[in-house]
Design a protein around this motif. Structure first.
Motif, PDB file in Angstrom:
ATOM      1  N   TYR A 176      -0.457 -17.712   0.702  1.00 38.42           N
ATOM      2  CA  TYR A 176       0.005 -16.655  -0.182  1.00 38.42           C
ATOM      3  C   TYR A 176       0.927 -15.688   0.530  1.00 38.42           C
ATOM      4  O   TYR A 176       0.776 -15.415   1.727  1.00 38.42           O
ATOM      5  CB  TYR A 176      -1.177 -15.867  -0.750  1.00 38.42           C
ATOM      6  N   ALA A 177       1.885 -15.160  -0.220  1.00 43.58           N
ATOM      7  CA  ALA A 177       2.611 -13.980   0.207  1.00 43.58           C
ATOM      8  C   ALA A 177       1.795 -12.758  -0.191  1.00 43.58           C
ATOM      9  O   ALA A 177       1.162 -12.741  -1.249  1.00 43.58           O
ATOM     10  CB  ALA A 177       3.989 -13.928  -0.443  1.00 43.58           C
ATOM     11  N   ILE A 178       1.809 -11.722   0.653  1.00 43.89           N
ATOM     12  CA  ILE A 178       1.021 -10.520   0.421  1.00 43.89           C
ATOM     13  C   ILE A 178       1.936  -9.305   0.447  1.00 43.89           C
ATOM     14  O   ILE A 178       2.811  -9.200   1.308  1.00 43.89           O
ATOM     15  CB  ILE A 178      -0.091 -10.378   1.470  1.00 43.89           C
ATOM     16  N   GLY A 179       1.733  -8.400  -0.486  1.00 41.53           N
ATOM     17  CA  GLY A 179       2.521  -7.185  -0.543  1.00 41.53           C
ATOM     18  C   GLY A 179       1.646  -5.950  -0.548  1.00 41.53           C
ATOM     19  O   GLY A 179       0.490  -5.992  -0.970  1.00 41.53           O
ATOM     20  N   TRP A 180       2.212  -4.841  -0.055  1.00 36.35           N
ATOM     21  CA  TRP A 180       1.583  -3.527  -0.137  1.00 36.35           C
ATOM     22  C   TRP A 180       2.453  -2.618  -0.995  1.00 36.35           C
ATOM     23  O   TRP A 180       3.679  -2.575  -0.826  1.00 36.35           O
ATOM     24  CB  TRP A 180       1.394  -2.907   1.241  1.00 36.35           C
ATOM     25  N   PHE A 181       1.813  -1.887  -1.893  1.00 37.31           N
ATOM     26  CA  PHE A 181       2.473  -0.955  -2.796  1.00 37.31           C
ATOM     27  C   PHE A 181       1.690   0.349  -2.795  1.00 37.31           C
ATOM     28  O   PHE A 181       0.535   0.396  -2.385  1.00 37.31           O
ATOM     29  CB  PHE A 181       2.537  -1.517  -4.219  1.00 37.31           C
ATOM     30  N   ARG A 182       2.312   1.414  -3.284  1.00 36.79           N
ATOM     31  CA  ARG A 182       1.597   2.675  -3.442  1.00 36.79           C
ATOM     32  C   ARG A 182       2.068   3.383  -4.700  1.00 36.79           C
ATOM     33  O   ARG A 182       3.169   3.156  -5.195  1.00 36.79           O
ATOM     34  CB  ARG A 182       1.790   3.585  -2.227  1.00 36.79           C
ATOM     35  N   GLN A 183       1.195   4.249  -5.212  1.00 41.76           N
ATOM     36  CA  GLN A 183       1.527   5.026  -6.400  1.00 41.76           C
ATOM     37  C   GLN A 183       0.978   6.441  -6.231  1.00 41.76           C
ATOM     38  O   GLN A 183      -0.232   6.639  -6.122  1.00 41.76           O
ATOM     39  CB  GLN A 183       0.961   4.386  -7.666  1.00 41.76           C
ATOM     40  N   ALA A 184       1.884   7.407  -6.198  1.00 43.01           N
ATOM     41  CA  ALA A 184       1.525   8.814  -6.101  1.00 43.01           C
ATOM     42  C   ALA A 184       1.408   9.405  -7.502  1.00 43.01           C
ATOM     43  O   ALA A 184       1.977   8.875  -8.450  1.00 43.01           O
ATOM     44  CB  ALA A 184       2.566   9.567  -5.288  1.00 43.01           C
ATOM     45  N   PRO A 185       0.681  10.516  -7.645  1.00 46.17           N
ATOM     46  CA  PRO A 185       0.541  11.138  -8.968  1.00 46.17           C
ATOM     47  C   PRO A 185       1.896  11.456  -9.591  1.00 46.17           C
ATOM     48  O   PRO A 185       2.758  12.062  -8.957  1.00 46.17           O
ATOM     49  CB  PRO A 185      -0.246  12.412  -8.666  1.00 46.17           C
ATOM     50  N   GLY A 186       2.075  11.037 -10.837  1.00 49.22           N
ATOM     51  CA  GLY A 186       3.302  11.311 -11.557  1.00 49.22           C
ATOM     52  C   GLY A 186       4.488  10.459 -11.165  1.00 49.22           C
ATOM     53  O   GLY A 186       5.602  10.718 -11.642  1.00 49.22           O
ATOM     54  N   LYS A 187       4.281   9.460 -10.319  1.00 48.99           N
ATOM     55  CA  LYS A 187       5.377   8.617  -9.870  1.00 48.99           C
ATOM     56  C   LYS A 187       5.095   7.153 -10.161  1.00 48.99           C
ATOM     57  O   LYS A 187       3.958   6.758 -10.403  1.00 48.99           O
ATOM     58  CB  LYS A 187       5.631   8.814  -8.374  1.00 48.99           C
ATOM     59  N   GLU A 188       6.158   6.342 -10.144  1.00 54.55           N
ATOM     60  CA  GLU A 188       6.029   4.912 -10.361  1.00 54.55           C
ATOM     61  C   GLU A 188       5.475   4.227  -9.118  1.00 54.55           C
ATOM     62  O   GLU A 188       5.586   4.738  -7.999  1.00 54.55           O
ATOM     63  CB  GLU A 188       7.385   4.307 -10.734  1.00 54.55           C
ATOM     64  N   ARG A 189       4.883   3.055  -9.339  1.00 51.12           N
ATOM     65  CA  ARG A 189       4.418   2.266  -8.216  1.00 51.12           C
ATOM     66  C   ARG A 189       5.620   1.778  -7.405  1.00 51.12           C
ATOM     67  O   ARG A 189       6.593   1.273  -7.966  1.00 51.12           O
ATOM     68  CB  ARG A 189       3.593   1.078  -8.711  1.00 51.12           C
ATOM     69  N   GLU A 190       5.555   1.939  -6.087  1.00 48.80           N
ATOM     70  CA  GLU A 190       6.683   1.586  -5.249  1.00 48.80           C
ATOM     71  C   GLU A 190       6.292   0.580  -4.176  1.00 48.80           C
ATOM     72  O   GLU A 190       5.181   0.598  -3.646  1.00 48.80           O
ATOM     73  CB  GLU A 190       7.311   2.831  -4.605  1.00 48.80           C
ATOM     74  N   PHE A 191       7.240  -0.272  -3.857  1.00 48.18           N
ATOM     75  CA  PHE A 191       7.065  -1.307  -2.853  1.00 48.18           C
ATOM     76  C   PHE A 191       7.101  -0.710  -1.459  1.00 48.18           C
ATOM     77  O   PHE A 191       7.920   0.159  -1.161  1.00 48.18           O
ATOM     78  CB  PHE A 191       8.175  -2.355  -3.004  1.00 48.18           C
ATOM     79  N   LEU A 192       6.222  -1.191  -0.596  1.00 50.43           N
ATOM     80  CA  LEU A 192       6.199  -0.756   0.795  1.00 50.43           C
ATOM     81  C   LEU A 192       6.603  -1.872   1.751  1.00 50.43           C
ATOM     82  O   LEU A 192       7.502  -1.699   2.573  1.00 50.43           O
ATOM     83  CB  LEU A 192       4.812  -0.235   1.175  1.00 50.43           C
ATOM     84  N   ALA A 193       5.912  -2.997   1.665  1.00 56.84           N
ATOM     85  CA  ALA A 193       6.159  -4.093   2.589  1.00 56.84           C
ATOM     86  C   ALA A 193       5.546  -5.368   2.049  1.00 56.84           C
ATOM     87  O   ALA A 193       4.613  -5.330   1.248  1.00 56.84           O
ATOM     88  CB  ALA A 193       5.592  -3.780   3.975  1.00 56.84           C
ATOM     89  N   ALA A 194       6.071  -6.502   2.492  1.00 58.46           N
ATOM     90  CA  ALA A 194       5.528  -7.797   2.118  1.00 58.46           C
ATOM     91  C   ALA A 194       5.567  -8.724   3.320  1.00 58.46           C
ATOM     92  O   ALA A 194       6.412  -8.577   4.210  1.00 58.46           O
ATOM     93  CB  ALA A 194       6.314  -8.406   0.959  1.00 58.46           C
ATOM     94  N   ILE A 195       4.654  -9.676   3.336  1.00 58.30           N
ATOM     95  CA  ILE A 195       4.620 -10.685   4.384  1.00 58.30           C
ATOM     96  C   ILE A 195       4.434 -12.052   3.744  1.00 58.30           C
ATOM     97  O   ILE A 195       3.580 -12.238   2.881  1.00 58.30           O
ATOM     98  CB  ILE A 195       3.518 -10.372   5.434  1.00 58.30           C
ATOM     99  N   ARG A 196       5.274 -12.992   4.150  1.00 58.55           N
ATOM    100  CA  ARG A 196       5.231 -14.341   3.612  1.00 58.55           C
ATOM    101  C   ARG A 196       4.179 -15.177   4.331  1.00 58.55           C
ATOM    102  O   ARG A 196       3.632 -14.781   5.348  1.00 58.55           O
ATOM    103  CB  ARG A 196       6.609 -15.005   3.747  1.00 58.55           C
ATOM    104  N   SER A 197       3.910 -16.374   3.801  1.00 57.37           N
ATOM    105  CA  SER A 197       2.980 -17.279   4.462  1.00 57.37           C
ATOM    106  C   SER A 197       3.481 -17.702   5.837  1.00 57.37           C
ATOM    107  O   SER A 197       2.677 -18.048   6.707  1.00 57.37           O
ATOM    108  CB  SER A 197       2.733 -18.508   3.586  1.00 57.37           C
TER     109      SER A 197
END
Length: 127
Positions: free
Chosen positions: A32-53
């Motif tokens: 699997y590829a794995i990603g990290w995201f975050r969401q702050a109050p009042g904001k859209e979910r944003e991409f942080l980083a991803a790692i491939r297999s």
């Protein structure tokens, strides 16, 4: 029930480090590829980083230099190492996974590309 489980969140002082972990209780993540995201109050979910297999990594411009993604297939775990944290980093942090394939970097930066998600872990950075 959460398909992935994040841990490692909490309250930290500005400037400090924090490492988040992501595990899959009932599946093997090696393909699997794995990603990290975050969401702050009042904001859209944003991409942080991803790692491939293959262990190739992608990072958001605002995360590069402070956020590092990695994986340990022997432990079936992915990590997000965060350094030099500021109050602007306060958010709920999510990990996600999707079976890897021939798609390019754009695909793995998009939340809708991911099949499995965790429940999120709260990170609060105090000033």
């Amino acid at each position: 029930q959460a398909q992935l489980v994040e841990s490692g969140g909490g309250v930290v002082q500005a400037g400090g480090p924090l490492r988040l972990s992501c595990v899959a209780p009932d599946r093997t993540l090696s393909r699997y590829a794995i990603g990290w995201f975050r969401q702050a109050p009042g904001k859209e979910r944003e991409f942080l980083a991803a790692i491939r297999s293959s262990s190739r990594t992608y990072g958001a411009d605002y995360a590069k230099g402070r956020f590092t993604i990695s994986r340990d297939n022997a432990k079936n775990t992915a990590y997000l190492q965060m350094n030099s944290l500021t109050p602007e980093d306060t958010a709920v942090y999510y990990c996600a996974a999707t079976i890897d394939g021939p798609s390019g970097s754009y695909y793995y930066r998009a939340p809708d590309s991911y099949t499995y998600w965790g429940q999120g872990t709260q990170v609060t950075v105090s000033s």
